[in-house]
Scaffold this active site. Structure first.
Site, short mmCIF file in Angstrom:
data_model
loop_
_atom_site.label_atom_id
_atom_site.label_comp_id
_atom_site.label_asym_id
_atom_site.label_seq_id
_atom_site.Cartn_x
_atom_site.Cartn_y
_atom_site.Cartn_z
N ALA A 65 0.78 -1.16 -0.13
CA ALA A 65 0.41 -0.44 0.07
C ALA A 65 0.68 1.65 -0.13
CB ALA A 65 -0.60 0.23 1.38
N GLY A 109 0.43 -5.14 0.94
CA GLY A 109 -0.91 -5.49 -0.24
C GLY A 109 -0.25 -5.62 -1.31
N GLU A 112 -0.52 -9.71 -0.55
CA GLU A 112 -2.00 -9.72 -0.58
C GLU A 112 -2.43 -9.82 -1.43
OE1 GLU A 112 -1.99 -6.83 2.63
OE2 GLU A 112 -2.49 -8.14 4.35
N GLU A 132 4.68 -5.48 6.57
CA GLU A 132 4.30 -4.35 7.55
C GLU A 132 4.29 -3.95 9.57
OE1 GLU A 132 2.60 -6.62 5.93
OE2 GLU A 132 0.78 -5.42 4.21
#
Ligand code: HXC
Length: 258
Positions: A65, A109, A112, A132
């Site tokens: 992200a 992300g 993911e 993260e």
């Protein structure tokens, strides 16, 4: 349809979606996630598409992200926005086969997102990670859940707690990815695999996808029962008649997704 953060090409029943923010290693910002959910939903509904390939650039599938976009957000901001939850749900709801072709960084992300796809083809340069924890956050789109189901508790804990990166060879051994190909051939090889899937009936492929995904949502006996219902249902399709007739007539089937 033109996008700011994606390049979409459609050919031979396959949609190739490229994440296109190379200056930020394809970091997932709000615009990209909205466009991606939109592009995947559109491909899913397009009856000229039987398989979707999602890829990035040579250096990165996606480095996570967008930290620059997230840095100043408060709990209330992310709680009310439910950051990327709607987009992630839309992507995971895709009913057609969706393959991730991963080269370079596939982190946070990005990892993911790759795990929301049905399977991952990785270049020998791929690096997977859930870093993260280094930013003081927890994975938020499946990094503690899909990763644990894919590679088991020991490695998922290791990845999420240390934030270390896993190379393609380890990812293959662990069962995170299905195949490794040389980086220069990643897109062509993945398109060949997509082409194989696109020769099948989209209807049957969707029944297969639904059945395999059921294994993650239910008990074995319920899953077997569900699979049996899908098996029975396939006999209501024209493509079952065509597939079996073609076998007996020793010719290639012509599936019509009906
Ligand atoms: C924003 C990013 C970014 C990211 C890289 N960039 N990753 N920008 N968000 N996640 C930008 C850099 O700021 C830089 O731009 C440019 O991309 C190139 O990156 P460099 O760091 O200069 O490249 P390199 O030295 O090769 O290092 C690559 C890297 C590193 C190891 C991948 O960039 C990195 O650690 N990135 C962050 C990875 C990460 O923590 N991901 C998890 C994010 S949290 P400028 O303009 O600054 O030079 C997450 C949560 C998801 O994903 C949950 C959703 C609900």
């Amino acid at each position: 349809m033109a996008y700011d953060t994606l390049i979409v090409e459609i050919e031979d029943y396959t949609a190739l979606i490229r994440l296109n923010r190379p200056e930020a290693l394809n970091a997932l910002n709000a615009r990209l996630m909205q466009e991606l959910a939109q592009a995947i939903t559109a491909a899913d509904r397009n009856d000229k598409i039987r398989c979707i390939v999602l890829t990035g650039t040579e250096k990165a599938f996606a480095a996570g992200a967008d930290v620059k976009e997230m840095a100043e957000k408060t709990f209330t901001d992310v709680y009310f926005d439910d950051l990327f939850a709607a987009e992630a749900d839309a992507i995971a709801r895709c009913r057609k086969p969706l393959i991730a072709a991963v080269s370079g960084y596939c982190l946070g992300g990005g990892c993911e997102l790759a795990m929301m796809c049905d399977f991952i083809i990785a270049a020998d340069t791929a690096k997977f990670g859930q870093p993260e924890i280094n930013l003081g956050i927890v994975a938020g789109m499946g990094g503690t859940q899909r990763l644990t189901r894919a590679i088991g508790k020991a490695k998922a804990m290791d990845m999420n707690l240390t934030g270390r990166f896993m190379d393609a060879a380890e990812a293959e051994r662990a069962g995170l990815i299905s195949r490794i190909v040389p980086a220069k051939d990643l897109v062509t090889e993945t398109l060949k695999i997509a082409g194989k899937i696109a020769e099948k009936s989209a209807l049957t492929a969707m029944l297969v996808k639904e059945s395999v995904n059921r294994a993650f949502e239910t008990t074995l006996s319920e899953g077997i029962r569900f699979e049996r219902r899908m098996f029975n249902a396939a006999f209501a399709s024209e493509d079952q008649k065509e597939g079996m007739a073609a076998f007996m007539e020793k010719r290639q089937p012509q599936f019509r997704d009906r």
